[in-house]
Design a protein around this motif. Structure first.
Motif, PDB file in Angstrom:
ATOM      1  N   LYS A  57     -11.968   1.092   6.442  1.00 24.63           N
ATOM      2  CA  LYS A  57     -12.833   1.362   7.591  1.00 24.63           C
ATOM      3  C   LYS A  57     -13.337   0.059   8.202  1.00 24.63           C
ATOM      4  N   ALA A  58     -13.627  -0.932   7.341  1.00 20.10           N
ATOM      5  CA  ALA A  58     -14.089  -2.226   7.849  1.00 20.10           C
ATOM      6  C   ALA A  58     -12.968  -2.944   8.598  1.00 20.10           C
ATOM      7  N   LYS A  59     -11.740  -2.781   8.137  1.00 23.37           N
ATOM      8  CA  LYS A  59     -10.626  -3.484   8.754  1.00 23.37           C
ATOM      9  C   LYS A  59     -10.058  -2.753   9.964  1.00 23.37           C
ATOM     10  N   TYR A  60      -9.875  -1.443   9.834  1.00 23.61           N
ATOM     11  CA  TYR A  60      -9.195  -0.674  10.874  1.00 23.61           C
ATOM     12  C   TYR A  60     -10.119   0.244  11.669  1.00 23.61           C
ATOM     13  N   GLY A  61     -11.420   0.247  11.377  1.00 22.92           N
ATOM     14  CA  GLY A  61     -12.334   1.142  12.077  1.00 22.92           C
ATOM     15  C   GLY A  61     -12.384   0.848  13.570  1.00 22.92           C
ATOM     16  N   GLY A  62     -12.233   1.862  14.390  1.00 22.53           N
ATOM     17  CA  GLY A  62     -12.291   1.701  15.832  1.00 22.53           C
ATOM     18  C   GLY A  62     -10.981   1.273  16.471  1.00 22.53           C
ATOM     19  N   LEU A  63      -9.911   1.159  15.682  1.00 20.88           N
ATOM     20  CA  LEU A  63      -8.623   0.755  16.232  1.00 20.88           C
ATOM     21  C   LEU A  63      -7.737   1.966  16.492  1.00 20.88           C
ATOM     22  N   GLU A  64      -6.904   1.840  17.482  1.00 20.54           N
ATOM     23  CA  GLU A  64      -5.870   2.837  17.752  1.00 20.54           C
ATOM     24  C   GLU A  64      -4.600   2.419  17.024  1.00 20.54           C
ATOM     25  N   VAL A  65      -3.618   3.300  16.982  1.00 22.25           N
ATOM     26  CA  VAL A  65      -2.361   2.992  16.306  1.00 22.25           C
ATOM     27  C   VAL A  65      -1.665   1.805  16.975  1.00 22.25           C
ATOM     28  N   SER A  66      -1.701   1.722  18.291  1.00 21.95           N
ATOM     29  CA  SER A  66      -1.074   0.602  18.990  1.00 21.95           C
ATOM     30  C   SER A  66      -1.802  -0.712  18.689  1.00 21.95           C
ATOM     31  N   ASP A  67      -3.127  -0.625  18.525  1.00 21.38           N
ATOM     32  CA  ASP A  67      -3.891  -1.820  18.173  1.00 21.38           C
ATOM     33  C   ASP A  67      -3.526  -2.329  16.782  1.00 21.38           C
ATOM     34  N   VAL A  68      -3.214  -1.404  15.887  1.00 25.70           N
ATOM     35  CA  VAL A  68      -2.836  -1.787  14.530  1.00 25.70           C
ATOM     36  C   VAL A  68      -1.520  -2.559  14.550  1.00 25.70           C
ATOM     37  N   ALA A  69      -0.582  -2.119  15.378  1.00 24.82           N
ATOM     38  CA  ALA A  69       0.703  -2.830  15.494  1.00 24.82           C
ATOM     39  C   ALA A  69       0.480  -4.236  16.055  1.00 24.82           C
ATOM     40  N   LYS A  70      -0.398  -4.357  17.036  1.00 23.50           N
ATOM     41  CA  LYS A  70      -0.717  -5.675  17.585  1.00 23.50           C
ATOM     42  C   LYS A  70      -1.382  -6.552  16.528  1.00 23.50           C
ATOM     43  N   LEU A  71      -2.289  -5.960  15.745  1.00 31.41           N
ATOM     44  CA  LEU A  71      -2.972  -6.696  14.683  1.00 31.41           C
ATOM     45  C   LEU A  71      -1.962  -7.213  13.662  1.00 31.41           C
ATOM     46  N   ARG A  72      -1.001  -6.375  13.280  1.00 27.81           N
ATOM     47  CA  ARG A  72       0.022  -6.800  12.321  1.00 27.81           C
ATOM     48  C   ARG A  72       0.850  -7.946  12.888  1.00 27.81           C
ATOM     49  N   GLY A  73       1.201  -7.866  14.169  1.00 27.87           N
ATOM     50  CA  GLY A  73       1.950  -8.942  14.810  1.00 27.87           C
ATOM     51  C   GLY A  73       1.171 -10.250  14.842  1.00 27.87           C
ATOM     52  N   LEU A  74      -0.116 -10.150  15.144  1.00 24.71           N
ATOM     53  CA  LEU A  74      -0.958 -11.353  15.169  1.00 24.71           C
ATOM     54  C   LEU A  74      -1.124 -11.953  13.773  1.00 24.71           C
ATOM     55  N   GLU A  75      -1.252 -11.103  12.753  1.00 27.77           N
ATOM     56  CA  GLU A  75      -1.363 -11.607  11.386  1.00 27.77           C
ATOM     57  C   GLU A  75      -0.085 -12.318  10.960  1.00 27.77           C
TER      58      GLU A  75
ATOM     59  N   SER B  95       0.827  -1.198   0.000  1.00 23.70           N
ATOM     60  CA  SER B  95       0.000   0.000   0.000  1.00 23.70           C
ATOM     61  C   SER B  95       0.869   1.259   0.000  1.00 23.70           C
ATOM     62  N   ARG B  96       0.333   2.321  -0.570  1.00 22.73           N
ATOM     63  CA  ARG B  96       1.040   3.603  -0.520  1.00 22.73           C
ATOM     64  C   ARG B  96       0.981   4.208   0.871  1.00 22.73           C
ATOM     65  N   PHE B  97       0.018   3.769   1.637  1.00 25.03           N
ATOM     66  CA  PHE B  97      -0.205   4.340   2.964  1.00 25.03           C
ATOM     67  C   PHE B  97       0.185   3.339   4.038  1.00 25.03           C
ATOM     68  N   SER B  98       0.802   3.856   5.079  1.00 31.74           N
ATOM     69  CA  SER B  98       1.098   2.978   6.218  1.00 31.74           C
ATOM     70  C   SER B  98      -0.185   2.799   7.023  1.00 31.74           C
ATOM     71  N   GLU B  99      -0.136   1.852   7.911  1.00 32.87           N
ATOM     72  CA  GLU B  99      -1.336   1.582   8.713  1.00 32.87           C
ATOM     73  C   GLU B  99      -1.667   2.756   9.634  1.00 32.87           C
ATOM     74  N   THR B 100      -0.653   3.456  10.108  1.00 32.83           N
ATOM     75  CA  THR B 100      -0.916   4.635  10.949  1.00 32.83           C
ATOM     76  C   THR B 100      -1.567   5.743  10.128  1.00 32.83           C
ATOM     77  N   GLN B 101      -1.169   5.901   8.855  1.00 34.89           N
ATOM     78  CA  GLN B 101      -1.810   6.899   8.000  1.00 34.89           C
ATOM     79  C   GLN B 101      -3.266   6.513   7.723  1.00 34.89           C
ATOM     80  N   ILE B 102      -3.496   5.242   7.524  1.00 37.30           N
ATOM     81  CA  ILE B 102      -4.866   4.775   7.275  1.00 37.30           C
ATOM     82  C   ILE B 102      -5.752   5.067   8.481  1.00 37.30           C
ATOM     83  N   VAL B 103      -5.225   4.777   9.672  1.00 36.65           N
ATOM     84  CA  VAL B 103      -6.001   5.062  10.895  1.00 36.65           C
ATOM     85  C   VAL B 103      -6.257   6.560  11.014  1.00 36.65           C
ATOM     86  N   GLY B 104      -5.275   7.377  10.623  1.00 37.94           N
ATOM     87  CA  GLY B 104      -5.458   8.833  10.646  1.00 37.94           C
ATOM     88  C   GLY B 104      -6.553   9.287   9.697  1.00 37.94           C
TER      89      GLY B 104
END
Length: 115
Positions: A42-60, A4-13
């Motif tokens: 929005k379906a994947k990252y909606g309601g998540l914080e930036v720290s939650d996204v890092a945890k999600l990536r680790g779990l994946e 993706s052109r966008f990082s997960e933190t940018q997507i959450v932003g």
């Protein structure tokens, strides 16, 4: 898969901007994203914080690694089952016990020696 052109933190932003009340069409135009991509994010990252996204990536990543391990072990088990099935004689002429293998004698008519 394409990166993706966008990082997960940018997507959450971007999702946070939408939740703050920004118009979705204008938000997508501003960031150069199609609306269907935005709704997938929005379906994947909606309601998540930036720290939650890092945890999600680790779990994946861990899930991907574990699936690979399970696939390798399944292949090994299948190969061992095939080998075990080939190694055991079956049928009415199956030998029982420990007997040495008898070498069959070649008929003299099969030899190519001159008479």
């Amino acid at each position: 898969m394409r990166k993706s052109r966008f990082s997960e933190t940018q997507i959450v932003g971007i999702i946070r901007e939408s939740e703050a009340g920004a118009n979705t069409k204008e938000l997508c135009r501003k960031h150069g994203v199609r609306p269907n991509t935005f709704y997938k994010w929005k379906a994947k990252y909606g309601g998540l914080e930036v720290s939650d996204v890092a945890k999600l990536r680790g779990l994946e990543d861990e899930n991907r690694r574990l699936k690979r391990i399970v696939a390798d072990l399944t292949l090994n088990i299948d190969a061992l089952k095939i080998i075990a099935a080939l190694g055991q004689p079956r049928g009415p002429r199956a030998r029982r016990g420990r007997r040495s293998a008898r070498i069959p004698q070649i008929p003299s008519s099969w030899t190519t020696e001159p008479n």
